[in-house]
Design an enzyme around this catalytic site. Structure first.
Site, PDB file in Angstrom:
ATOM      1  N   ASP A  24       0.171  -1.065   5.462  1.00 45.35           N
ATOM      2  CA  ASP A  24       1.459  -1.070   4.772  1.00 45.35           C
ATOM      3  C   ASP A  24       2.621  -1.396   5.709  1.00 45.35           C
ATOM      4  O   ASP A  24       2.584  -1.069   6.895  1.00 45.35           O
ATOM      5  CB  ASP A  24       1.686   0.296   4.105  1.00 45.35           C
ATOM      6  CG  ASP A  24       2.774   0.235   3.040  1.00 45.35           C
ATOM      7  OD1 ASP A  24       2.996  -0.860   2.468  1.00 45.35           O
ATOM      8  OD2 ASP A  24       3.419   1.265   2.784  1.00 45.35           O
ATOM      9  N   ASN A  26       4.184  -4.658   5.682  1.00 39.16           N
ATOM     10  CA  ASN A  26       4.293  -6.103   5.956  1.00 39.16           C
ATOM     11  C   ASN A  26       5.614  -6.680   5.455  1.00 39.16           C
ATOM     12  O   ASN A  26       6.270  -7.464   6.142  1.00 39.16           O
ATOM     13  CB  ASN A  26       3.165  -6.877   5.245  1.00 39.16           C
ATOM     14  CG  ASN A  26       1.798  -6.566   5.813  1.00 39.16           C
ATOM     15  OD1 ASN A  26       1.681  -5.931   6.853  1.00 39.16           O
ATOM     16  ND2 ASN A  26       0.757  -7.008   5.117  1.00 39.16           N
ATOM     17  N   GLY A  27       5.973  -6.297   4.220  1.00 38.53           N
ATOM     18  CA  GLY A  27       7.181  -6.853   3.604  1.00 38.53           C
ATOM     19  C   GLY A  27       8.429  -6.465   4.374  1.00 38.53           C
ATOM     20  O   GLY A  27       9.292  -7.294   4.668  1.00 38.53           O
ATOM     21  N   THR A  70      -5.175  -2.313  -7.062  1.00 37.75           N
ATOM     22  CA  THR A  70      -5.169  -2.671  -8.491  1.00 37.75           C
ATOM     23  C   THR A  70      -3.733  -2.659  -9.026  1.00 37.75           C
ATOM     24  O   THR A  70      -3.452  -3.274 -10.048  1.00 37.75           O
ATOM     25  CB  THR A  70      -6.042  -1.681  -9.308  1.00 37.75           C
ATOM     26  OG1 THR A  70      -5.747  -0.336  -8.882  1.00 37.75           O
ATOM     27  CG2 THR A  70      -7.517  -1.932  -9.106  1.00 37.75           C
ATOM     28  N   ASN A  72      -1.109  -3.710  -7.107  1.00 33.37           N
ATOM     29  CA  ASN A  72      -0.315  -4.756  -6.452  1.00 33.37           C
ATOM     30  C   ASN A  72      -0.115  -6.007  -7.326  1.00 33.37           C
ATOM     31  O   ASN A  72       0.723  -6.854  -7.014  1.00 33.37           O
ATOM     32  CB  ASN A  72      -0.913  -5.143  -5.091  1.00 33.37           C
ATOM     33  CG  ASN A  72      -0.690  -4.107  -4.007  1.00 33.37           C
ATOM     34  OD1 ASN A  72      -1.529  -3.913  -3.127  1.00 33.37           O
ATOM     35  ND2 ASN A  72       0.444  -3.413  -4.050  1.00 33.37           N
ATOM     36  N   TRP A  73      -0.867  -6.097  -8.441  1.00 37.27           N
ATOM     37  CA  TRP A  73      -0.643  -7.216  -9.376  1.00 37.27           C
ATOM     38  C   TRP A  73       0.750  -7.145  -9.997  1.00 37.27           C
ATOM     39  O   TRP A  73       1.224  -8.113 -10.574  1.00 37.27           O
ATOM     40  CB  TRP A  73      -1.696  -7.206 -10.502  1.00 37.27           C
ATOM     41  CG  TRP A  73      -3.104  -7.382 -10.024  1.00 37.27           C
ATOM     42  CD1 TRP A  73      -4.055  -6.412  -9.919  1.00 37.27           C
ATOM     43  CD2 TRP A  73      -3.729  -8.599  -9.594  1.00 37.27           C
ATOM     44  NE1 TRP A  73      -5.237  -6.944  -9.435  1.00 37.27           N
ATOM     45  CE2 TRP A  73      -5.063  -8.286  -9.240  1.00 37.27           C
ATOM     46  CE3 TRP A  73      -3.304  -9.934  -9.473  1.00 37.27           C
ATOM     47  CZ2 TRP A  73      -5.965  -9.241  -8.768  1.00 37.27           C
ATOM     48  CZ3 TRP A  73      -4.210 -10.879  -9.002  1.00 37.27           C
ATOM     49  CH2 TRP A  73      -5.517 -10.534  -8.654  1.00 37.27           C
ATOM     50  N   ARG A 191      -2.002   5.807   7.816  1.00 38.13           N
ATOM     51  CA  ARG A 191      -1.062   5.010   7.018  1.00 38.13           C
ATOM     52  C   ARG A 191       0.150   4.662   7.870  1.00 38.13           C
ATOM     53  O   ARG A 191       0.998   5.512   8.129  1.00 38.13           O
ATOM     54  CB  ARG A 191      -0.608   5.727   5.748  1.00 38.13           C
ATOM     55  CG  ARG A 191       0.356   4.822   4.954  1.00 38.13           C
ATOM     56  CD  ARG A 191       0.569   5.244   3.531  1.00 38.13           C
ATOM     57  NE  ARG A 191       1.250   4.165   2.804  1.00 38.13           N
ATOM     58  CZ  ARG A 191       1.253   4.008   1.502  1.00 38.13           C
ATOM     59  NH1 ARG A 191       0.602   4.839   0.752  1.00 38.13           N
ATOM     60  NH2 ARG A 191       1.894   2.995   0.931  1.00 38.13           N
TER      61      ARG A 191
HETATM   62  C1  IPE Z   1      -0.636   0.415  -0.729  1.00 36.93           C
HETATM   63  O1  IPE Z   1       0.596  -0.111  -0.360  1.00 36.93           O
HETATM   64  C2  IPE Z   1      -1.580  -0.687  -1.078  1.00 36.93           C
HETATM   65  C3  IPE Z   1      -1.980  -1.538   0.044  1.00 36.93           C
HETATM   66  C4  IPE Z   1      -1.588  -1.427   1.277  1.00 36.93           C
HETATM   67  C5  IPE Z   1      -2.916  -2.567  -0.306  1.00 36.93           C
HETATM   68  P1  IPE Z   1       1.762  -0.303  -1.413  1.00 36.93           P
HETATM   69  O2  IPE Z   1       2.923  -0.828  -0.661  1.00 36.93           O
HETATM   70  O3  IPE Z   1       1.285  -1.086  -2.568  1.00 36.93           O
HETATM   71  O4  IPE Z   1       1.976   1.203  -1.887  1.00 36.93           O
HETATM   72  P2  IPE Z   1       3.230   1.912  -2.538  1.00 36.93           P
HETATM   73  O5  IPE Z   1       3.741   1.033  -3.649  1.00 36.93           O
HETATM   74  O6  IPE Z   1       4.259   2.065  -1.458  1.00 36.93           O
HETATM   75  O7  IPE Z   1       2.709   3.239  -2.983  1.00 36.93           O
HETATM   76  C1  IPE Z   2       1.234  -4.028   2.510  1.00 36.14           C
HETATM   77  O1  IPE Z   2       2.531  -4.339   2.839  1.00 36.14           O
HETATM   78  C2  IPE Z   2       0.456  -5.210   1.977  1.00 36.14           C
HETATM   79  C3  IPE Z   2       0.148  -5.119   0.543  1.00 36.14           C
HETATM   80  C4  IPE Z   2       0.347  -4.080  -0.210  1.00 36.14           C
HETATM   81  C5  IPE Z   2      -0.434  -6.293  -0.070  1.00 36.14           C
HETATM   82  P1  IPE Z   2       3.671  -4.302   1.755  1.00 36.14           P
HETATM   83  O2  IPE Z   2       3.750  -5.651   1.123  1.00 36.14           O
HETATM   84  O3  IPE Z   2       3.493  -3.179   0.830  1.00 36.14           O
HETATM   85  O4  IPE Z   2       4.947  -4.088   2.660  1.00 36.14           O
HETATM   86  P2  IPE Z   2       6.173  -3.145   2.347  1.00 36.14           P
HETATM   87  O5  IPE Z   2       5.617  -1.780   2.094  1.00 36.14           O
HETATM   88  O6  IPE Z   2       6.872  -3.716   1.167  1.00 36.14           O
HETATM   89  O7  IPE Z   2       7.001  -3.204   3.594  1.00 36.14           O
HETATM   90 MG    MG Z   3       4.133  -1.258   0.797  1.00 35.26          MG
END
Ligand code: IPE
Ligand code: IPE
Ligand code: MG
Length: 246
Positions: A24, A26-27, A70, A72-73, A191
Site C-alpha cells: 500500500d 503507491n498512489g 476485490t 479495487n475495481w 502493512r
Molecule cells: C489494500 O489497499 C489492497 C491492496 C493493497 C491490494 P487499499 O488501498 O485498496 O486499501 P484501503 O482502501 O486503504 O482500505
Molecule cells: C496499493 O497502493 C496498490 C493497490 C491497491 C492496487 P494504492 O494505490 O492503494 O496507494 P495509496 O494507498 O492510494 O497511496
Molecule cells: Mg491504498
C-alpha cells in the site's frame, strides 16, 4: 505450537517462515512527486521484485503479497486498466525469473474475474511452480478474504453433495479449500503506507499473525525496513492464547 525451551529460543533467531505484505501507498508516493498514481504502481512492482529476492535470500519460505483486491475495481477505470497491464507485464517477466531461479509463484484470488491474457499467465506460473521446490511467492490478485472464504464454503458444499467430502468439517479440512491450501499461515503481516487496517486480506489465515505497520510508502520500502519488521517480530511473544510462564 509455541514453547519456552531452547528450540523455541532458536526459532526466535530465524526469519518468519511466511511473510504477508499489503502493498500500500503507491498512489500517495506518486502524488507526492507530482506524478500520476499509476507511476507509483510501476515503482511498487519493482519494489516487490527486490523484496521477494531478499526474502528468498534470507530464508523466508513464503511471501504473500496483496496486489489487487476485490474492492479495487471501484477505482477509476483508467487506473484499473493500467494496473492490469502492469500485472500482465510483471507476470510475463516473472516467468523468466521463475525458470532461472527455480522460484514458485502462485496467484491467489478469483481468476475468473481476470482477462483471458492474465488467466493464461496464471496457468503458466502454476505449471512452472509444479516443477520446483523452495521459495514461493503468492500474489493476491482479485483477492478478498471474505470472497475466499465464501468460495471455499461453496466448493466444500459441492464436494459434500457429490459425496467427495467428509461430513465432519474441521479447521484443517476447511483450510484445504482456501487459495492457500497446503501453505502454513503467515507468521508476520506487514502493512506499509500508514493505514492501520487489514482491508479484507487473509482474514482466515491471519488469525495468529503478528502485525507490523509502518508509515513508509510501499515504493520506498527496503530490505532494511523488512529487517526492522523481522526484528520486531522476533521480539514478540506468540502465546496462541496460552500463557508464557505458568
Ligand atoms: C489494500 O489497499 C489492497 C491492496 C493493497 C491490494 P487499499 O488501498 O485498496 O486499501 P484501503 O482502501 O486503504 O482500505
Ligand atoms: C496499493 O497502493 C496498490 C493497490 C491497491 C492496487 P494504492 O494505490 O492503494 O496507494 P495509496 O494507498 O492510494 O497511496
Ligand atoms: Mg491504498
Amino acid at each position: 505450537m509455541p514453547n519456552n525451551n531452547s528450540a523455541g529460543e532458536r526459532d526466535r533467531a530465524r526469519p518468519p517462515r511466511h511473510i504477508a505484505i499489503i502493498l500500500d501507498g503507491n498512489g500517495r508516493w506518486a502524488k507526492k512527486r507530482g506524478l500520476p498514481r499509476t507511476a507509483g504502481h510501476a515503482v511498487g512492482a519493482e519494489t516487490f521484485r527486490k523484496i521477494a529476492t531478499y526474502c528468498k535470500n534470507i530464508g523466508v519460505e513464503y511471501l504473500t503479497v496483496y496486489a489487487f483486491s476485490t474492492e479495487n475495481w471501484r477505482r477509476p477505470e483508467a487506473e484499473v486498466s493500467t494496473i492490469m497491464k502492469l500485472l500482465g507485464k510483471y507476470l510475463h517477466e516473472a516467468i523468466d525469473t521463475m525458470e532461472r531461479d527455480h522460484i514458485r509463484m502462485k496467484v491467489f484470488g478469483d481468476v475468473e474475474g481476470l482477462s483471458p491474457e492474465l488467466r493464461a499467465l496464471v496457468d503458466k506460473t502454476d505449471e512452472i511452480s509444479r516443477r520446483y521446490e523452495g521459495f514461493q511467492a503468492n500474489i493476491c490478485l482479485n483477492y478478498g478474504g471474505r470472497d475466499e472464504i465464501l468460495h471455499a464454503a461453496r466448493r466444500y458444499a459441492a464436494d459434500y453433495a457429490a459425496g467427495k467430502a467428509e461430513g465432519e468439517l474441521t479447521e484443517e479440512g476447511f483450510s484445504q479449500y482456501l487459495y492457500s491450501a497446503g501453505i502454513p499461515d503467515p507468521d508476520l503481516l506487514i502493512r506499509p503506507g500508514g493505514e492501520v487496517r487489514i482491508s479484507n486480506f487473509l482474514l482466515w489465515q491471519c488469525a495468529y499473525a503478528e502485525f507490523y505497520f509502518t508509515d513508509v510508502l510501499w515504493p520506498d520500502f527496503t530490505p532494511e525496513e523488512l529487517d526492522r519488521a523481522i526484528a520486531v517480530f522476533q521480539s514478540r511473544d506468540r502465546r496462541y492464547g496460552g500463557v508464557k510462564n505458568p
